[in-house]
Design a protein around this motif. Structure first.
Motif, PDB file in Angstrom:
ATOM      1  N   ASN A 194       5.962   9.528  -5.501  1.00 57.46           N
ATOM      2  CA  ASN A 194       6.555  10.657  -6.607  1.00 57.46           C
ATOM      3  C   ASN A 194       7.799  11.487  -6.002  1.00 57.46           C
ATOM      4  OD1 ASN A 194       6.199  11.978  -9.105  1.00 57.46           O
ATOM      5  ND2 ASN A 194       5.302  13.588  -8.126  1.00 57.46           N
ATOM      6  N   GLY A 195       8.720  11.404  -6.634  1.00 53.10           N
ATOM      7  CA  GLY A 195       9.836  12.250  -6.366  1.00 53.10           C
ATOM      8  C   GLY A 195      10.192  13.405  -7.424  1.00 53.10           C
ATOM      9  N   PRO A 196      11.151  14.322  -6.911  1.00 49.54           N
ATOM     10  CA  PRO A 196      11.451  15.503  -7.773  1.00 49.54           C
ATOM     11  C   PRO A 196      12.402  14.892  -8.822  1.00 49.54           C
ATOM     12  CG  PRO A 196      11.618  16.156  -5.622  1.00 49.54           C
ATOM     13  CD  PRO A 196      11.269  14.648  -5.432  1.00 49.54           C
ATOM     14  N   GLU A 197      13.243  13.735  -8.404  1.00 47.71           N
ATOM     15  CA  GLU A 197      14.314  13.328  -9.296  1.00 47.71           C
ATOM     16  C   GLU A 197      13.750  12.120  -9.961  1.00 47.71           C
ATOM     17  OE1 GLU A 197      17.829  12.484  -7.430  1.00 47.71           O
ATOM     18  OE2 GLU A 197      19.006  12.749  -9.012  1.00 47.71           O
ATOM     19  N   SER A 198      13.262  11.122  -9.153  1.00 47.36           N
ATOM     20  CA  SER A 198      13.068   9.805  -9.599  1.00 47.36           C
ATOM     21  C   SER A 198      11.592   9.607 -10.263  1.00 47.36           C
ATOM     22  CB  SER A 198      12.762   8.925  -8.252  1.00 47.36           C
ATOM     23  OG  SER A 198      12.069   9.363  -7.302  1.00 47.36           O
ATOM     24  N   GLY A 199      10.872  10.790 -10.223  1.00 45.30           N
ATOM     25  CA  GLY A 199       9.795  10.760 -11.048  1.00 45.30           C
ATOM     26  C   GLY A 199       8.521  10.038 -10.195  1.00 45.30           C
ATOM     27  N   CYS A 200       7.510   9.521 -11.005  1.00 42.65           N
ATOM     28  CA  CYS A 200       6.503   8.931 -10.285  1.00 42.65           C
ATOM     29  C   CYS A 200       6.543   7.344 -10.608  1.00 42.65           C
ATOM     30  CB  CYS A 200       5.250   9.649 -10.612  1.00 42.65           C
ATOM     31  SG  CYS A 200       4.471   9.068 -12.243  1.00 42.65           S
ATOM     32  N   LYS A 201       5.898   6.594  -9.696  1.00 48.06           N
ATOM     33  CA  LYS A 201       5.897   5.176  -9.607  1.00 48.06           C
ATOM     34  C   LYS A 201       4.346   4.901  -9.197  1.00 48.06           C
ATOM     35  CE  LYS A 201       8.398   1.181  -8.381  1.00 48.06           C
ATOM     36  NZ  LYS A 201       9.997   0.628  -8.166  1.00 48.06           N
ATOM     37  N   VAL A 202       3.553   4.131  -9.983  1.00 40.00           N
ATOM     38  CA  VAL A 202       2.201   3.828  -9.560  1.00 40.00           C
ATOM     39  C   VAL A 202       2.185   2.515  -9.461  1.00 40.00           C
ATOM     40  CG1 VAL A 202      -0.491   4.320 -10.041  1.00 40.00           C
ATOM     41  CG2 VAL A 202       1.363   6.080 -10.543  1.00 40.00           C
ATOM     42  N   LEU A 203       1.490   2.001  -8.340  1.00 40.42           N
ATOM     43  CA  LEU A 203       1.246   0.423  -8.138  1.00 40.42           C
ATOM     44  C   LEU A 203      -0.303   0.318  -8.017  1.00 40.42           C
ATOM     45  CD1 LEU A 203       4.205   0.499  -6.128  1.00 40.42           C
ATOM     46  CD2 LEU A 203       4.138  -1.408  -7.957  1.00 40.42           C
ATOM     47  N   VAL A 204      -0.859  -0.761  -8.352  1.00 40.75           N
ATOM     48  CA  VAL A 204      -2.274  -0.967  -8.149  1.00 40.75           C
ATOM     49  C   VAL A 204      -2.195  -2.484  -7.522  1.00 40.75           C
ATOM     50  CG1 VAL A 204      -4.342  -1.716  -8.974  1.00 40.75           C
ATOM     51  CG2 VAL A 204      -3.078   0.128 -10.124  1.00 40.75           C
ATOM     52  N   GLN A 205      -3.001  -2.602  -6.316  1.00 46.76           N
ATOM     53  CA  GLN A 205      -2.940  -3.703  -5.637  1.00 46.76           C
ATOM     54  C   GLN A 205      -4.303  -4.203  -6.037  1.00 46.76           C
ATOM     55  OE1 GLN A 205      -3.472  -3.288  -1.499  1.00 46.76           O
ATOM     56  NE2 GLN A 205      -2.193  -4.747  -0.854  1.00 46.76           N
ATOM     57  N   PHE A 206      -4.499  -5.628  -6.449  1.00 45.34           N
ATOM     58  CA  PHE A 206      -5.583  -6.533  -6.938  1.00 45.34           C
ATOM     59  C   PHE A 206      -6.015  -7.471  -5.894  1.00 45.34           C
ATOM     60  CE2 PHE A 206      -5.654  -5.144 -11.502  1.00 45.34           C
ATOM     61  CZ  PHE A 206      -4.425  -4.831 -11.686  1.00 45.34           C
ATOM     62  N   PRO A 207      -7.340  -7.836  -5.802  1.00 39.66           N
ATOM     63  CA  PRO A 207      -7.788  -8.657  -4.935  1.00 39.66           C
ATOM     64  C   PRO A 207      -7.365 -10.077  -5.339  1.00 39.66           C
ATOM     65  CG  PRO A 207      -9.533  -7.948  -6.549  1.00 39.66           C
ATOM     66  CD  PRO A 207      -8.470  -6.955  -6.772  1.00 39.66           C
ATOM     67  N   ARG A 208      -7.109 -10.821  -4.222  1.00 38.88           N
ATOM     68  CA  ARG A 208      -6.223 -12.009  -4.487  1.00 38.88           C
ATOM     69  C   ARG A 208      -7.046 -12.838  -5.621  1.00 38.88           C
ATOM     70  NH1 ARG A 208      -3.088 -13.632  -0.444  1.00 38.88           N
ATOM     71  NH2 ARG A 208      -3.836 -15.906  -0.274  1.00 38.88           N
ATOM     72  N   ASN A 209      -8.271 -12.850  -5.690  1.00 40.93           N
ATOM     73  CA  ASN A 209      -8.917 -13.853  -6.594  1.00 40.93           C
ATOM     74  C   ASN A 209      -8.818 -13.416  -8.048  1.00 40.93           C
ATOM     75  OD1 ASN A 209     -10.786 -11.443  -6.801  1.00 40.93           O
ATOM     76  ND2 ASN A 209     -12.143 -12.500  -5.387  1.00 40.93           N
ATOM     77  N   GLN A 210      -8.195 -12.403  -8.269  1.00 42.24           N
ATOM     78  CA  GLN A 210      -8.012 -11.916  -9.549  1.00 42.24           C
ATOM     79  C   GLN A 210      -6.418 -11.975 -10.035  1.00 42.24           C
ATOM     80  OE1 GLN A 210      -9.153  -7.975 -10.975  1.00 42.24           O
ATOM     81  NE2 GLN A 210     -11.105  -8.046  -9.718  1.00 42.24           N
ATOM     82  N   ILE A 211      -5.862 -12.662  -9.338  1.00 44.17           N
ATOM     83  CA  ILE A 211      -4.448 -12.890  -9.598  1.00 44.17           C
ATOM     84  C   ILE A 211      -4.311 -14.335 -10.000  1.00 44.17           C
ATOM     85  CG2 ILE A 211      -2.049 -12.791  -8.778  1.00 44.17           C
ATOM     86  CD1 ILE A 211      -3.218 -10.058  -8.664  1.00 44.17           C
ATOM     87  N   LYS A 212      -3.670 -14.585 -11.052  1.00 43.38           N
ATOM     88  CA  LYS A 212      -3.503 -15.929 -11.616  1.00 43.38           C
ATOM     89  C   LYS A 212      -2.083 -16.265 -11.032  1.00 43.38           C
ATOM     90  CE  LYS A 212      -3.642 -14.354 -16.018  1.00 43.38           C
ATOM     91  NZ  LYS A 212      -4.696 -13.589 -16.812  1.00 43.38           N
ATOM     92  N   ASP A 213      -1.804 -17.572 -10.812  1.00 42.26           N
ATOM     93  CA  ASP A 213      -0.626 -18.272 -10.104  1.00 42.26           C
ATOM     94  C   ASP A 213      -0.164 -17.533  -8.674  1.00 42.26           C
ATOM     95  OD1 ASP A 213       0.820 -17.281 -13.450  1.00 42.26           O
ATOM     96  OD2 ASP A 213      -0.462 -19.212 -12.812  1.00 42.26           O
ATOM     97  N   LEU A 214      -1.587 -17.469  -8.028  1.00 42.29           N
ATOM     98  CA  LEU A 214      -1.074 -16.881  -6.574  1.00 42.29           C
ATOM     99  C   LEU A 214      -0.214 -18.057  -5.991  1.00 42.29           C
ATOM    100  CD1 LEU A 214      -2.097 -14.514  -5.283  1.00 42.29           C
ATOM    101  CD2 LEU A 214      -3.897 -15.765  -3.992  1.00 42.29           C
ATOM    102  N   PRO A 215       0.800 -17.604  -5.324  1.00 43.70           N
ATOM    103  CA  PRO A 215       1.514 -18.636  -4.618  1.00 43.70           C
ATOM    104  C   PRO A 215       0.705 -19.109  -3.549  1.00 43.70           C
ATOM    105  CG  PRO A 215       2.349 -16.327  -3.935  1.00 43.70           C
ATOM    106  CD  PRO A 215       1.628 -16.353  -5.002  1.00 43.70           C
ATOM    107  N   LYS A 216       0.688 -20.324  -3.376  1.00 43.47           N
ATOM    108  CA  LYS A 216      -0.171 -21.213  -2.429  1.00 43.47           C
ATOM    109  C   LYS A 216       0.603 -21.059  -1.094  1.00 43.47           C
ATOM    110  CE  LYS A 216      -3.190 -23.732  -4.583  1.00 43.47           C
ATOM    111  NZ  LYS A 216      -4.054 -22.638  -5.428  1.00 43.47           N
ATOM    112  N   SER A 217      -0.431 -20.819  -0.117  1.00 46.90           N
ATOM    113  CA  SER A 217       0.138 -20.509   1.284  1.00 46.90           C
ATOM    114  C   SER A 217      -0.299 -21.612   1.982  1.00 46.90           C
ATOM    115  CB  SER A 217       0.034 -19.109   1.383  1.00 46.90           C
ATOM    116  OG  SER A 217       0.036 -19.022   3.216  1.00 46.90           O
TER     117      SER A 217
END
Lengths: 209, 394
Positions: free
Chosen positions: B328-351
């Motif tokens: 959160n910044g006075p000028e830039s406002g707020c940015k919220v990100l959520v981190q999901f567990p890997r097994n909930q992500i579709k199209d997870l890049p194979k490593s």
């Protein structure tokens, strides 16, 4: 250890180089009350103060003609007040149109050992007198109305004798050198006191008999 | 019967005598009061005697011819006031010329214009009471001046003693100082009020102190979120408004000095409001059972803010499955990100490196939350809802 450097040039700024602007006059004792009344009205609104002072005039005779004069003055009505030492220079020979007498003036407050100190320095008391009267103020202007009494026995201020049946009136202003605006104000103030008293510039050097 | 009559008669006589005495004394009292009133009236009248100047004599008129000349009295009072004001004004003009100040004062006719702060005009028409008290010199030949200062020479005062004697400040300086303080205080109030009306989340509250000084006032500024006042109260500021500066004491002990510029205070409050949001997430996490993974009041990453710095926090859910990152910044406002567990992500890049299935329980990539579309009336409420949504109920 080296001595600290000493400035060779004399100090000319600050409050050391003051000029006294002076106008003098006199009133007969019979007219004194009216004059005091008028001054009470004209001057700053304060209770007029009376004073009694004792002045000693000291001379230092050098090889040259004119002796060096210093005036030491103390208050008899306020014995604990410090002494006042004053040097008055020769009147400035400026333009004749200047309304007041202008002369260099150095004022110093001193402790009660002043007369002894001056004697040690080589000064000798020439004469002394006692003066008492009223002192008024209008802004920077000081008006002193006083009678002068001679001291009959040196050192004895109780035994005095009035010198005349009149009072001396002096209108004076102390201002730094270079400021010449005061003489106009003094002149207009002196106008307001006419015809009770005529205040004018009296050259002391012309008074010697 | 006769004796009864006699005794009644004596009783009656006594009563009559008593009544007579009483009535006499009442009459006397009234008479005295009248007399006293008369004397009081006479005294009052004598205090109002007229003075007339005839030639070089001054005559006093004690007669009652002019008794009750009210308008004359009013005129005299007005004339005296004018003289007093003139004297005070003369004193102030003298001081205006004498005192050194960064912005010169202008003395024009019957006004002294002094600019307390650059860019402002304040016309000061003086109505203040002040009487000059000057002591006459003794001996009479001595110059006018401070009586005690004249003792400095003969008594050999040192520097400390002399500085004690120096007069502190003149009347004009005092007036200017007070004016500066009043301007600063009203500007501060205006800044706070405009922010409060402009910005709804978070809320800004100002509690002004009733006890002030002519040169100092104080206000307590609280930044709160509606509905979460008890949980999120990290930002509490004590503003001490002086003559030329504002001193801010933060709840965490920091002391910050702000200048008289309105913009500086506004920027400061905006940055505090931005920090408040991130602090609120931290407090909320404690209550909700989330773990704070990282927290910074002044992050060095991301776009540079023109006002203050951005703050950021990362919190993890109780079971570690999800994480919320807020910047959160006075000028830039707020940015919220959520981190999901890997097994909930579709199209997870194979490593090639991460091959074991146990790694699928860990948190993976981040996804940004469309914060403006979130339900909730303010930031903290939305955050609570988000946290609740990401905490599975068992």
């Amino acid at each position: 250890m080296e001595a600290p450097p000493v400035t060779v040039m004399p100090i000319t700024s600050g409050t050391i180089n003051m000029m006294e602007y002076l106008l003098q006059g006199s009133v007969l004792d019979s007219a004194l009350e009216s004059l005091l009344h008028r001054l009470r009205g004209l001057c700053d609104n304060m209770e007029p103060e009376t004073f009694t002072d004792h002045e000693l005039v000291f001379l230092l005779k050098g090889q040259q003609g004119n002796p060096f004069i210093l005036r030491a003055r103390r208050s008899l009505s306020h014995p604990t007040a410090p002494w006042h030492l004053r040097y008055l220079g020769q009147p400035e020979v400026g333009d004749k149109s200047r309304h007041a007498l202008v002369r260099n003036c150095v004022d110093v407050a001193a402790s009660h050992s002043l007369p002894d100190f001056l004697n040690e320095m080589g000064f000798r008391m020439d004469h002394e007198f006692v003066t008492s009267g009223h002192i008024f103020r209008k802004g920077a202007m000081k008006v002193v109305v006083c009678n002068v009494s001679r001291v009959l026995v040196p050192g004895n201020t109780e035994n005095t004798e009035r010198m005349s049946l009149s009072h001396l009136v002096e209108l004076s202003v102390l201002a730094p050198a270079g400021q010449d605006t005061m003489s106009e104000d003094m002149r207009s103030f002196a106008e307001q006191l006419k015809p009770l008293i005529h205040l004018e510039k009296i050259d002391p050097s012309k008074q010697r008999h | 019967l006769i004796s009864k009559k006699k005794s009644l008669a004596t009783a009656a006589q006594l009563l009559l005598k008593g009544a007579e005495k009483l009535s006499k004394s009442v009459a006397e009292n009234q008479e005295n009061r009248r007399q006293r009133d008369f004397n009081a009236e006479l005294l009052r009248l004598r205090s109002q005697w007229k003075l007339r100047k005839v030639g070089d004599k001054i005559l006093g008129d004690l007669s009652y011819r002019s008794a009750g000349t009210q308008p004359w009295h009013v005129k005299l009072e007005a004339a005296q006031n004018v003289l007093l004001c003139k004297e005070i004004f003369a004193q102030l003009s003298r001081e205006a010329v004498q005192i050194k100040s960064q912005i010169p004062h202008i003395v024009v006719k019957n006004q002294i214009i002094s600019q307390p702060f650059p860019g402002q005009i304040a016309d000061d028409d003086i109505r203040v009471q002040q009487l000059s008290s000057v002591v006459m010199p003794h001996p009479a030949s001595a110059p006018f001046g401070h009586k005690r200062l004249r003792l400095a020479g003969p008594m050999a005062y040192d520097k400390a003693e002399i500085s004690n004697l120096q007069q502190s400040e003149g009347l004009l300086e005092k007036i200017i100082k007070q004016a500066k303080h009043i301007f600063l205080r009203s500007r501060t109030a205006r800044t706070i009020d405009s922010l409060a009306s402009r910005i709804e989340d978070p809320q800004i509250q100002a509690h002004w102190s009733n006890i002030n000084d002519v040169y100092e006032s104080s206000v307590k500024v609280l930044i709160t979120s509606h509905g979460y006042e008890q949980i999120c109260k990290s930002i509490q500021l004590q503003l001490n408004i002086g003559v030329e500066q504002i001193r801010v004491v933060h709840r965490d002990g920091r002391v910050i000095t702000l200048s008289h510029q309105e913009q500086e205070l506004q920027d400061f409050l905006l940055s505090q409001m931005s920090q408040h949001q991130v602090h609120a997430v931290q407090q909320l996490a404690k209550v909700m059972g989330w773990h704070v993974l990282s927290f910074s009041n002044h992050v060095g990453l991301g776009p540079v803010e023109s006002i203050g710095n951005a703050s950021a926090i990362t919190v993890a859910s109780p079971n570690g499955e999800y994480a919320i990152s807020v910047r959160n910044g006075p000028e830039s406002g707020c940015k919220v990100l959520v981190q999901f567990p890997r097994n909930q992500i579709k199209d997870l890049p194979k490593s090639d490196v991460v091959q074991d299935t146990k790694w699928n329980q860990l948190r993976g990539p981040h996804k940004e939350v469309n914060w403006s579309k979130m339900e909730g009336r303010n930031f903290v409420y939305k955050m609570e809802l988000l946290m609740a949504a990401l905490t599975p109920c068992l």
